[in-house]
Every structure is written in C-alpha cells, then in structure tokens.
Scaffold this motif. Sequence first.
Motif, PDB file in Angstrom:
ATOM      1  N   SER A 175      46.972  34.303  64.906  1.00 52.16           N
ATOM      2  CA  SER A 175      45.690  34.149  64.136  1.00 52.16           C
ATOM      3  C   SER A 175      45.420  35.230  63.249  1.00 52.16           C
ATOM      4  CB  SER A 175      44.714  33.744  64.949  1.00 52.16           C
ATOM      5  OG  SER A 175      44.721  32.289  65.711  1.00 52.16           O
ATOM      6  N   ASP A 176      46.282  36.171  63.338  1.00 53.91           N
ATOM      7  CA  ASP A 176      46.266  37.354  62.386  1.00 53.91           C
ATOM      8  C   ASP A 176      46.549  37.154  61.024  1.00 53.91           C
ATOM      9  OD1 ASP A 176      48.665  37.386  63.170  1.00 53.91           O
ATOM     10  OD2 ASP A 176      49.080  39.537  63.461  1.00 53.91           O
ATOM     11  N   GLY A 234      54.563  33.254  57.941  1.00 55.43           N
ATOM     12  CA  GLY A 234      54.539  33.494  59.147  1.00 55.43           C
ATOM     13  C   GLY A 234      54.403  32.135  59.865  1.00 55.43           C
ATOM     14  N   ASN A 235      55.295  32.233  61.124  1.00 55.62           N
ATOM     15  CA  ASN A 235      55.466  31.410  61.850  1.00 55.62           C
ATOM     16  C   ASN A 235      54.398  30.951  62.888  1.00 55.62           C
ATOM     17  OD1 ASN A 235      58.026  30.314  60.935  1.00 55.62           O
ATOM     18  ND2 ASN A 235      58.731  32.126  61.446  1.00 55.62           N
ATOM     19  N   VAL A 236      54.148  29.721  63.491  1.00 58.65           N
ATOM     20  CA  VAL A 236      53.494  29.498  64.471  1.00 58.65           C
ATOM     21  C   VAL A 236      54.364  28.643  65.439  1.00 58.65           C
ATOM     22  CG1 VAL A 236      51.495  28.094  65.632  1.00 58.65           C
ATOM     23  CG2 VAL A 236      51.470  29.446  63.548  1.00 58.65           C
ATOM     24  N   GLN A 238      46.453  21.989  71.808  1.00 58.87           N
ATOM     25  CA  GLN A 238      46.392  23.414  71.839  1.00 58.87           C
ATOM     26  C   GLN A 238      45.621  23.859  70.780  1.00 58.87           C
ATOM     27  OE1 GLN A 238      48.320  25.161  73.911  1.00 58.87           O
ATOM     28  NE2 GLN A 238      47.623  27.351  72.768  1.00 58.87           N
ATOM     29  N   TYR A 239      44.782  25.048  71.077  1.00 58.17           N
ATOM     30  CA  TYR A 239      43.821  25.517  70.120  1.00 58.17           C
ATOM     31  C   TYR A 239      44.546  26.981  69.673  1.00 58.17           C
ATOM     32  CZ  TYR A 239      40.434  22.339  71.931  1.00 58.17           C
ATOM     33  OH  TYR A 239      39.746  21.074  72.320  1.00 58.17           O
ATOM     34  N   PHE A 240      44.398  27.461  68.442  1.00 59.87           N
ATOM     35  CA  PHE A 240      44.712  28.702  68.112  1.00 59.87           C
ATOM     36  C   PHE A 240      43.577  29.400  67.117  1.00 59.87           C
ATOM     37  CE2 PHE A 240      48.734  26.136  68.066  1.00 59.87           C
ATOM     38  CZ  PHE A 240      49.545  26.736  68.614  1.00 59.87           C
ATOM     39  N   SER A 241      43.265  30.691  67.462  1.00 59.41           N
ATOM     40  CA  SER A 241      41.914  30.904  67.149  1.00 59.41           C
ATOM     41  C   SER A 241      41.744  32.487  67.301  1.00 59.41           C
ATOM     42  CB  SER A 241      40.725  30.506  67.273  1.00 59.41           C
ATOM     43  OG  SER A 241      39.377  30.879  66.591  1.00 59.41           O
ATOM     44  N   SER A 242      41.377  33.283  66.159  1.00 54.43           N
ATOM     45  CA  SER A 242      40.983  34.734  66.524  1.00 54.43           C
ATOM     46  C   SER A 242      39.794  34.607  67.189  1.00 54.43           C
ATOM     47  CB  SER A 242      41.064  35.532  65.216  1.00 54.43           C
ATOM     48  OG  SER A 242      40.155  35.035  64.459  1.00 54.43           O
ATOM     49  N   SER A 243      38.900  33.539  67.257  1.00 56.27           N
ATOM     50  CA  SER A 243      37.639  33.548  67.843  1.00 56.27           C
ATOM     51  C   SER A 243      37.575  32.294  68.760  1.00 56.27           C
ATOM     52  CB  SER A 243      36.639  33.701  66.921  1.00 56.27           C
ATOM     53  OG  SER A 243      36.867  32.218  66.010  1.00 56.27           O
ATOM     54  N   CYS A 244      38.495  32.406  69.955  1.00 51.82           N
ATOM     55  CA  CYS A 244      38.465  30.998  70.632  1.00 51.82           C
ATOM     56  C   CYS A 244      37.126  30.582  71.330  1.00 51.82           C
ATOM     57  CB  CYS A 244      39.681  31.440  72.023  1.00 51.82           C
ATOM     58  SG  CYS A 244      41.246  31.402  71.567  1.00 51.82           S
TER      59      CYS A 244
END
Length: 190
Positions: free
Chosen positions: A157-158, A165-167, A124-130
């Motif tokens: 990603s904010d 903060g949780n993921v 999985q990828y997490f990004s504000s700029s996927c």
Amino acid sequence: QPQRCVPPFKNIAFNLEADATNTCGSEGPEEYCLRSPRQSCKNCDANDPDKAHPSRYMTDSKWNPTWWQSQTLNKLAPGPVNLTFHLGRAYEITYIRMTFQSIRPESFAIYKRTSKDGAWVPLQYFSSSCESTYGHSSRELITIEDETKALCTERFSDMYPYSGGNVVFSTLEGRPSAWRADQNKALQVS
C-alpha cells in the motif's frame, strides 16, 4: 476411494475481460495522470486503438505493454472502481498477482463468490489504513476456528514503486490448516 487431485497450475484470467465500472476514455478523449517523481499526464480514448486502455488489456499478455486505465480518481472518477472477472465455472484459486502501471492504490479489496447468485465475500483487504478503511487491524491473525476470515495487510500500500509495483496474494497464506487444505472443508469452499 477418495484420492488427492492436484490440477495443473493455470492462469485462469489470461485473455479474460473484466467488467470495469470505470475506464479512462470510454466516453471520449480525456486525460489521465501517472504519478512519478514528476507527474506525467497523457490522453486516453476508447475510439483510438493507440490511446485505448480497456479492461481486456489487464490480462492479454505480460509481453504486450498494454494495461487497463481508470479515470484519474481525484479529478474525474465519482468513487470506488470495481473490476469483476466472471470465470464461468468454479476454480480453486490459490494465488493472485497484479502489476500496476501507476502507483498501487492506497486501499483495495479482493472479493469472491462461490455461486452465480451468491453474496460477494471479502477474501483479502489491502490498505495503509486498515482500521479506518475496513475495520480490521493489520495485526490480526487467523485462528483455526475462523480460517476463511479475510485479513487486512499494509503490505503493497505504499506509493513506491511509481510504476510496475506488484501485489501478490496467496489464498492459503497464514491459514493454520493450509498444509492440509485438501482435508479442510471450510478452506475448500472458501
């Protein structure tokens, strides 16, 4: 006769130490900064138990207020930070939860491998700029033909909250065969 086996839900990372490519204070006292409405900076030092933040602090206990801390990335760290958990055997991972002491990273990824010497494969990828960071659209969907494909999401990603903060990531979420994963060979080894 084949039958369904549902092992107990278990926190397999509890008290497991990760290999970290970067830990604040591992080479002597240094400053790290936590971003908040007003940035606050503190000192870390691996040789001082009151100021140490080793990787084993990531998984020790939710009742114990400890955490792993990297160097402040924009000041000292030379690049990406990798954390590797060696689980010691095969597990079916269904759920991953991380809580961040500071703001969550702008971009990060979860990788896996299914054998000791196997290749690391994105989960999985997490990004504000996927698109620019990982080459994936955040609007991509998983099809039945490629259910093991890693997706990128802008969720988590904010910069808020500044702390705590949780993921949360469910490995079967969004997979067309999730409801019958026990019958899908591709999902069982992914």
